[in-house]
Structure formats: structure tokens, C-alpha cells
Enzyme design. Structure first.
Site, short mmCIF file in Angstrom:
data_model
loop_
_atom_site.label_atom_id
_atom_site.label_comp_id
_atom_site.label_asym_id
_atom_site.label_seq_id
_atom_site.Cartn_x
_atom_site.Cartn_y
_atom_site.Cartn_z
N LYS A 132 -11.85 -20.22 45.91
CA LYS A 132 -12.45 -18.97 46.38
C LYS A 132 -13.59 -18.61 45.97
O LYS A 132 -13.71 -18.79 44.47
CB LYS A 132 -11.48 -17.55 46.52
CG LYS A 132 -10.21 -17.65 47.10
CD LYS A 132 -10.33 -17.81 48.58
CE LYS A 132 -9.07 -17.98 49.26
NZ LYS A 132 -9.08 -18.39 50.66
N GLN B 277 1.03 -16.05 36.96
CA GLN B 277 1.63 -17.38 37.61
C GLN B 277 2.38 -17.97 36.40
O GLN B 277 3.59 -18.54 36.36
CB GLN B 277 0.77 -18.23 38.34
CG GLN B 277 1.57 -19.26 38.97
CD GLN B 277 0.78 -20.23 39.97
OE1 GLN B 277 0.14 -19.27 40.98
NE2 GLN B 277 0.92 -21.14 40.11
#
Length: 420
Positions: A82, A172
Site C-alpha cells: 500500500k 501478525q
């Protein structure tokens, strides 16, 4: 051919953190391994499929898949790939997406046996951690310099990255550490853009478990098209797994329209056909490309896997009817599905329903003179039936479900007339 040899032949392995160690682990024991997806929408698209199908290949070889849908990380946003911050979704929208995506993923895996797939949501553990505990128990183990070296973060430093997305890689990593401890999960797999997140997870596992643990990471290559355009996209947008967003017919058509240059790669990536079968189809592409045997096999395998046998048969039925121009065998719902993207003209209650008038008003024929010639010459078909009557009216049974009529001019030009 063992699992890793099969993955190598298919071209599915892109990076491994410890190739020799992974090989030794898989030969020695049945392992648990995981792959995750964040619920950024209420459906996955085919660009998400390859890692999860790779997880299924492990299950087929006796290993246990742990499928994670990120109800927590989905509220943050992965900066991978992104250039700017994601638009945050409400917790309610994320939860709705979690439930929808989980149902899609459950269908991919065998539900019985010792290696039955486990579905998890990281909100169940991350959601219980307060800020102080996050900073003390997890943030302390991951250095800022270590994080800045990650491509996903480094690539955003010039344009800007919020602390929210900066911490994503730690969240994560917490997932990997949690699954390692709770499910003895020793392997994480993901797309090539997940390499930095996977290695952060391994770093956290090592530091929080006295450095004696042995876990592994593997990434899968980005799926590309031979012509350089983006895989899984059409003029109409993404190819979704949700049948309401992408109909089974559209899904089938996407795969059957695969080019000769890409079809064998996609058969290796996405289907569970064996090597002998795929090599036979590769020979067919070389010797009889006009038969498109490989494309048909790919479309059949993928549509059956995602939508089931009945939807595959429906997609094939629509395809055959459209190819022949004979629509009589199709239901109105199937016709609507097959002609979803054709040019559409809407008529109101006061509009003339004379065929010649409609042909001109809908710009199917350029003039009344040409429209009359088209009709009398037999070039116009209504719902697959030739019409040569200049006085024909679009009424009665030609109005399917009293909502639409399909007009064909010539061999291939289709139009939909909708009734207001």
C-alpha cells in the site's frame, strides 16, 4: 513425488526461511501450519486463493491446516503493497466480513480426520490484550531498527505511515507466536508480500521461547499474467468467490478465457490435477490449441471447487446456449446471469413496444430502414427465436419474468431490453 517436490514442480515455492530444516520437519512428523487473511471485504477474490490452496495441499499430505481470519488485524490494516493508509472499517463491518470469509474458506478443506482444518480469529486473543501488556510483553522484543528494515515499512517512510499500521507486523507476529504455543503450529505460509511479517513472527517466537524453538516460514509467488496485466481482474473488476458478486458463469468464463501462455501455470497453481494429467494438457495446448482442452479443464476444476457441481453444470449450460444462440433451454435466471454485462436499454410504460421502434431506440439498428431490413432478412432474434414480422410487439411471453427481453442482431451482438 513428495509434497515439497510437488510444490517445486508447480512453481509454488518462492522463499523459505530454512529449506533443509523444513524438509527434515515434514519428513519427520505431521505438522500444523497456518495461513491468514484480513477481512478487508465480505468476500475473498481469486487473488487470495493460492496460499489457501497451498495449505490444502499440505492437508492432503497429512498435515493440519490452521486457517486464520484476522478480526483484530483487519481493524488495523496491513501496509504491505500500500502507498497510503487504509480506510478503517467499523468493528461491526469487520465482524460481518470475518463471518462471510470464514464460510468461504471452510469449504476448501476436509472437515474430518486427525488433520481436520482449524478455523481461528485473532480477535479472540489480541482483543484481550491491554496496551501496557502489548508494550511490555511484545513490543519489548521487536526493535525499531528491525522494523524499519522491513520493506513494507521502509517503502512507506517517505509518504508516511501511522503508528497504527507501523505496529501491524508485531500483531501478525503475535498470531504466529500464539498459534505456535496453542496449536504447536510450526509453519506459516503466505504471499510473497508477507515475507517481512512472517520473519517477524519467527523472531518473536525465538525471543519469547528461549531461542530453543524451530519454526519455519514459506512464501508463494505473486500470480502474474504473461502479458504483464494484473491477474484476477477484468474490465468489470475483481473475480470474487461470492456468487452474488461474481456469478458462477462469470467465474467459469474467466478461467476458460485464460490464454495459452498462462493456462498450464494456472493448472499447476490452482488445481489438484496430477502431473501426468497436466503434462498431457500441456501437450494438447501445443498440438491442438483450438480445442482449448486445458482451459476447459481449468474452468471445470475451479468452478467445481468454489461453487460446486450444480453451479458448474449451470455455467456450462449457459456457455453452450450462448455459443449456439439457442436460449430456449435456459431459465430466465440463467439468461439474466449470462447477459449481465450486455448493452441494456430501458423502456417505460408509455414507450412503443413495436420491434422496429425498439431496435432504433435501443440503437441496436442505426435507422428504421435498417431495422426493417434486419427483421425481414432474419437477422433479429428474440430470446433466441428468429422474428421476421415487422409488426411484432415485445409483449406477453417474450418478457421474461415481466422484466427483460434478450434481442440478438446477427450472430454475436446481444442486447437486453428492461421494462420499467
Amino acid at each position: 513425488m513428495n509434497l515439497l517436490e510437488d510444490l517445486q514442480w508447480r512453481g509454488i515455492i518462492y522463499q523459505q526461511t530454512d529449506e533443509a530444516g523444513m524438509k527434515e520437519l515434514l519428513e519427520k512428523e505431521s505438522v500444523s501450519l497456518y495461513c491468514g487473511a484480513d477481512p478487508t471485504a465480505d468476500s475473498l477474490h481469486i487473488g487470495h486463493l493460492l496460499p489457501f490452496l497451498t495449505l490444502k495441499r499440505f492437508q492432503n499430505h497429512g498435515h493440519r491446516p490452521v486457517v486464520l481470519v484476522g478480526g483484530a488485524t483487519g481493524q488495523i490494516g496491513d501496509p504491505s503493497g500500500k502507498k497510503e493508509e487504509r480506510q478503517l472499517q467499523t468493528p461491526e463491518q469487520v465482524q460481518y466480513n470475518v463471518e462471510a470469509i470464514s464460510k468461504q474458506l471452510e469449504k476448501l478443506y476436509d472437515a474430518k480426520g486427525d488433520n481436520e482444518a482449524v478455523m481461528v480469529n485473532n480477535l479472540d486473543w489480541i482483543g484481550k490484550i491491554d496496551m501496557i501488556s502489548f508494550l511490555r510483553d511484545y513490543g519489548k522484543h521487536i526493535g525499531v531498527n528491525y522494523m524499519l528494515a522491513k520493506d513494507t515499512i521502509a517503502s512507506r517512510l517517505e509518504t508516511g505511515i501511522s503508528y497504527t499500521e507501523f505496529t501491524y507486523t508485531i500483531l501478525q507476529a503475535m498470531d504466529f507466536n500464539h498459534l505456535y504455543k496453542e496449536y504447536n503450529c510450526k509453519v506459516q505460509i503466505g504471499g510473497s508480500d508477507q515475507w517481512g511479517n512472517i520473519t517477524t513472527g519467527l523472531e518473536l517466537i525465538r525471543k519469547m521461547n528461549d531461542g530453543e524453538t524451530k519454526a519455519f516460514g514459506m512464501t508463494i509467488p505473486l500470480v502474474t499474467k504473461a502479458d504483464g496485466t494484473k491477474f484476477g481482474k477484468t474490465e468489470g473488476g475483481s473475480i470474487w468467490l461470492d456468487a452474488e458478486k461474481t456469478s458462477p458463469y462469470e467465474f467459469y468464463q474467466f478461467w476458460i478465457n485464460t490464454t495459452d501462455a498462462d493456462v498450464i501455470k494456472y493448472l499447476k497453481f490452482f488445481t489438484f490435477l496430477d502431473r501426468e494429467t497436466i503434462e498431457g494438457l500441456e501437450k494438447a495446448v501445443e498440438e491442438e490449441p483450438h480445442l482449448r482442452a486445458a482451459q476447459k479443464a481449468l474452468a471445470e476444476e475451479m468452478t467445481r471447487m468454489i461453487h460446486g457441481e450444480a453451479a458448474l453444470e449451470q455455467a456450462q449450460r449457459i456457455t453452450a446456449a450462448l455459443f449456439s444462440g439457442d436460449l430456449k433451454s435456459l431459465s430466465s435466471a440463467e439468461i439474466r446471469q449470462g447477459f449481465k454485462d450486455v448493452p441494456t436499454h430501458q423502456v417505460g410504460g408509455d414507450d412503443s413496444l413495436n420491434l422496429v421502434e425498439v431496435l432504433v431506440n435501443a440503437k441496436i439498428s442505426p435507422s428504421k430502414r435498417q431495422a426493417r431490413e434486419d427483421v425481414t432478412n432474419g437477422a433479429v432474434y428474440i430470446n433466441g427465436e428468429r422474428v421476421t414480422d415487422l409488426q411484432f410487439e415485445l409483449e406477453g411471453t417474450v418478457r421474461l419474468d415481466d422484466e427483460f427481453t434478450i434481442i440478438r442482431r446477427g450472430k454475436k451482438k446481444y442486447f437486453m431490453i428492461q421494462y420499467a
